[in-house]
Design a protein around this motif. Structure first.
Motif, mmCIF file in Angstrom:
data_model
loop_
_atom_site.group_PDB
_atom_site.id
_atom_site.type_symbol
_atom_site.label_atom_id
_atom_site.label_comp_id
_atom_site.label_asym_id
_atom_site.label_seq_id
_atom_site.Cartn_x
_atom_site.Cartn_y
_atom_site.Cartn_z
ATOM 1 N N ALA A 87 67.375 19.075 -6.301
ATOM 2 C CA ALA A 87 68.742 19.283 -6.784
ATOM 3 C C ALA A 87 68.796 19.376 -8.308
ATOM 4 O O ALA A 87 69.742 19.939 -8.864
ATOM 5 C CB ALA A 87 69.637 18.148 -6.291
ATOM 6 N N TYR A 88 67.801 18.804 -8.987
ATOM 7 C CA TYR A 88 67.780 18.807 -10.454
ATOM 8 C C TYR A 88 66.698 19.750 -10.983
ATOM 9 O O TYR A 88 66.090 19.500 -12.028
ATOM 10 C CB TYR A 88 67.535 17.396 -10.980
ATOM 11 C CG TYR A 88 68.528 16.377 -10.486
ATOM 12 C CD1 TYR A 88 69.776 16.261 -11.087
ATOM 13 C CD2 TYR A 88 68.238 15.556 -9.399
ATOM 14 C CE1 TYR A 88 70.705 15.332 -10.633
ATOM 15 C CE2 TYR A 88 69.157 14.622 -8.931
ATOM 16 C CZ TYR A 88 70.386 14.518 -9.559
ATOM 17 O OH TYR A 88 71.305 13.611 -9.101
ATOM 18 N N LEU A 89 66.445 20.825 -10.267
ATOM 19 C CA LEU A 89 65.355 21.734 -10.610
ATOM 20 C C LEU A 89 65.498 22.302 -12.018
ATOM 21 O O LEU A 89 64.546 22.307 -12.799
ATOM 22 C CB LEU A 89 65.292 22.872 -9.587
ATOM 23 C CG LEU A 89 64.223 23.951 -9.859
ATOM 24 C CD1 LEU A 89 62.843 23.332 -9.861
ATOM 25 C CD2 LEU A 89 64.325 25.063 -8.818
ATOM 26 N N ILE A 90 66.689 22.784 -12.364
ATOM 27 C CA ILE A 90 66.898 23.401 -13.681
ATOM 28 C C ILE A 90 66.681 22.381 -14.793
ATOM 29 O O ILE A 90 66.008 22.660 -15.796
ATOM 30 C CB ILE A 90 68.310 24.015 -13.766
ATOM 31 C CG1 ILE A 90 68.469 25.137 -12.735
ATOM 32 C CG2 ILE A 90 68.578 24.532 -15.174
ATOM 33 C CD1 ILE A 90 69.841 25.764 -12.724
ATOM 34 N N ALA A 91 67.243 21.170 -14.639
ATOM 35 C CA ALA A 91 67.082 20.126 -15.658
ATOM 36 C C ALA A 91 65.624 19.726 -15.800
ATOM 37 O O ALA A 91 65.123 19.518 -16.924
ATOM 38 C CB ALA A 91 67.929 18.907 -15.287
ATOM 39 N N ILE A 92 64.916 19.629 -14.683
ATOM 40 C CA ILE A 92 63.494 19.263 -14.726
ATOM 41 C C ILE A 92 62.685 20.344 -15.430
ATOM 42 O O ILE A 92 61.816 20.056 -16.266
ATOM 43 C CB ILE A 92 62.961 19.032 -13.295
ATOM 44 C CG1 ILE A 92 63.612 17.794 -12.684
ATOM 45 C CG2 ILE A 92 61.442 18.874 -13.307
ATOM 46 C CD1 ILE A 92 63.260 17.592 -11.225
ATOM 47 N N PHE A 93 62.979 21.609 -15.122
ATOM 48 C CA PHE A 93 62.236 22.720 -15.735
ATOM 49 C C PHE A 93 62.475 22.770 -17.249
ATOM 50 O O PHE A 93 61.533 22.940 -18.030
ATOM 51 C CB PHE A 93 62.655 24.043 -15.094
ATOM 52 C CG PHE A 93 61.984 25.243 -15.697
ATOM 53 C CD1 PHE A 93 60.668 25.530 -15.418
ATOM 54 C CD2 PHE A 93 62.692 26.069 -16.569
ATOM 55 C CE1 PHE A 93 60.042 26.629 -15.995
ATOM 56 C CE2 PHE A 93 62.082 27.170 -17.145
ATOM 57 C CZ PHE A 93 60.752 27.452 -16.848
ATOM 58 N N ILE A 94 63.749 22.625 -17.670
ATOM 59 C CA ILE A 94 64.062 22.652 -19.111
ATOM 60 C C ILE A 94 63.373 21.489 -19.831
ATOM 61 O O ILE A 94 62.805 21.659 -20.917
ATOM 62 C CB ILE A 94 65.591 22.599 -19.312
ATOM 63 C CG1 ILE A 94 66.239 23.878 -18.781
ATOM 64 C CG2 ILE A 94 65.931 22.397 -20.788
ATOM 65 C CD1 ILE A 94 67.760 23.869 -18.842
ATOM 66 N N SER A 95 63.398 20.302 -19.226
ATOM 67 C CA SER A 95 62.740 19.140 -19.830
ATOM 68 C C SER A 95 61.238 19.364 -19.938
ATOM 69 O O SER A 95 60.616 19.021 -20.962
ATOM 70 C CB SER A 95 63.021 17.887 -18.987
ATOM 71 O OG SER A 95 64.403 17.635 -18.906
ATOM 72 N N TYR A 96 60.660 19.948 -18.916
ATOM 73 C CA TYR A 96 59.215 20.225 -18.891
ATOM 74 C C TYR A 96 58.831 21.167 -20.031
ATOM 75 O O TYR A 96 57.888 20.902 -20.790
ATOM 76 C CB TYR A 96 58.848 20.810 -17.533
ATOM 77 C CG TYR A 96 57.441 21.342 -17.434
ATOM 78 C CD1 TYR A 96 56.351 20.485 -17.361
ATOM 79 C CD2 TYR A 96 57.205 22.713 -17.386
ATOM 80 C CE1 TYR A 96 55.065 20.981 -17.254
ATOM 81 C CE2 TYR A 96 55.929 23.219 -17.278
ATOM 82 C CZ TYR A 96 54.857 22.346 -17.212
ATOM 83 O OH TYR A 96 53.577 22.848 -17.112
ATOM 84 N N VAL A 97 59.561 22.267 -20.160
ATOM 85 C CA VAL A 97 59.258 23.259 -21.207
ATOM 86 C C VAL A 97 59.456 22.656 -22.598
ATOM 87 O O VAL A 97 58.623 22.843 -23.498
ATOM 88 C CB VAL A 97 60.134 24.516 -21.024
ATOM 89 C CG1 VAL A 97 59.956 25.464 -22.206
ATOM 90 C CG2 VAL A 97 59.792 25.214 -19.721
ATOM 91 N N CYS A 98 60.550 21.934 -22.790
ATOM 92 C CA CYS A 98 60.834 21.327 -24.100
ATOM 93 C C CYS A 98 59.750 20.324 -24.492
ATOM 94 O O CYS A 98 59.307 20.288 -25.647
ATOM 95 C CB CYS A 98 62.200 20.644 -24.085
ATOM 96 S SG CYS A 98 63.593 21.790 -24.011
ATOM 97 N N LEU A 99 59.318 19.504 -23.557
ATOM 98 C CA LEU A 99 58.277 18.515 -23.846
ATOM 99 C C LEU A 99 56.957 19.181 -24.217
ATOM 100 O O LEU A 99 56.268 18.743 -25.141
ATOM 101 C CB LEU A 99 58.083 17.589 -22.642
ATOM 102 C CG LEU A 99 59.106 16.466 -22.487
ATOM 103 C CD1 LEU A 99 58.890 15.731 -21.172
ATOM 104 C CD2 LEU A 99 59.016 15.494 -23.669
ATOM 105 N N ILE A 100 56.611 20.241 -23.517
ATOM 106 C CA ILE A 100 55.370 20.962 -23.818
ATOM 107 C C ILE A 100 55.416 21.531 -25.233
ATOM 108 O O ILE A 100 54.456 21.426 -26.008
ATOM 109 C CB ILE A 100 55.128 22.083 -22.790
ATOM 110 C CG1 ILE A 100 54.706 21.476 -21.453
ATOM 111 C CG2 ILE A 100 54.066 23.051 -23.285
ATOM 112 C CD1 ILE A 100 54.523 22.496 -20.361
ATOM 113 N N ILE A 101 56.549 22.140 -25.605
ATOM 114 C CA ILE A 101 56.690 22.734 -26.938
ATOM 115 C C ILE A 101 56.683 21.664 -28.016
ATOM 116 O O ILE A 101 56.001 21.792 -29.050
ATOM 117 C CB ILE A 101 57.983 23.574 -27.013
ATOM 118 C CG1 ILE A 101 57.889 24.766 -26.057
ATOM 119 C CG2 ILE A 101 58.232 24.046 -28.442
ATOM 120 C CD1 ILE A 101 59.166 25.568 -25.965
#
Length: 251
Positions: A52-66
């Motif tokens: 249910a939180y796929l978009i939030a998880i994906f954005i957090s993942y990308v931001c943390l990597i950067i």
């Protein structure tokens, strides 16, 4: 006689970013890759358990990597350049690489613009820049042949099949298959071209830098501008950089 392979080795290895910067912060690279792996595992687990939180998880993942890449690699590299080479930016680092290449060529007898013109001709000759690779022409032609073949096959099946639904399904399936096949052939061609033309890409990059050197020398001949003056001083104060220039000749 000039060895083209040794020149390529010097340009891509001795003057490569890994040799000049990243190998000295390899511990941070290893730590970053480990964190990247852990974040990827956490991302996969989050997608599996928290759909249910796929978009939030994906954005957090990308931001943390950067953010981690900037903090652990880019910031460390800038600090290393400042402390080790006394450089303020990556732009100055590129100027340093150009000077190291120029100083190495000078050491091997390529000092004037005419000498550099001869070197450019030699690089073009050794890397075979003017010759086309028939392998890629054949691969591309094979791709077009397969597209035409399946297009003809689709047309023939339309006449043989009686039901409209089956005809539509068959045509869509064949078109999709042809599209995927074309994408696959294109990717194979790109990968093959990347590895087989690696030497040519390095040669083109060298030629571009040599042309930039020629322009600096031309400006110096007609003005009071002295190219590479600041970089020459920085290199003279650094034993590691001096060793790169005085490394084994490619002649």
């Amino acid at each position: 006689m000039i060895s083209f392979n040794k020149l390529i080795y010097f340009y891509k290895r001795k003057l490569g970013n890994w040799n000049l910067v990243h190998s000295f912060i390899s511990r941070w690279w290893k730590s970053y890759l480990l964190l990247f792996l852990l974040l990827t595992v956490a991302f996969v687990c989050g997608v599996y358990y928290l759909k249910a939180y796929l978009i939030a998880i994906f954005i957090s993942y990308v931001c943390l990597i950067i953010i981690l890449f900037y903090w652990m690699i880019v910031a460390r590299a800038r600090r290393f350049l400042r402390l080790r080479y006394k450089l303020r930016s990556f732009k100055e680092f590129m100027q340093l690489r150009e000077y190291l290449f120029y100083a190495y060529l000078c050491r091997n007898g390529f000092k004037t613009r005419d000498d550099l013109d001869e070197l450019i001709d030699f690089i073009k000759s050794e890397s075979k820049l003017d010759k086309k690779n028939n392998h890629f022409v054949w691969l591309k032609g094979f791709g077009y042949f397969m597209i035409i073949f399946f297009a003809v096959l689709a047309g023939r099946l339309l006449f043989e099949l009686k039901e409209v639904e089956v005809q539509v399904f068959t045509v869509i399936f064949i078109l999709l298959f042809v599209f995927l096949l074309f994408i696959l052939i294109s990717r194979i061609s790109q990968i093959s071209r990347y590895f087989s033309t690696k030497k040519k890409r390095h040669a083109l990059s060298m030629i571009e830098e040599i042309i930039a050197m020629k322009m600096r020398l031309l400006v110096a001949e007609n003005t009071e501008y002295t190219p590479y003056l600041s970089m020459e001083k920085k290199v003279s104060e650094n034993d590691f950089l001096k060793e790169i220039i005085s490394s084994k000749s490619f002649i």
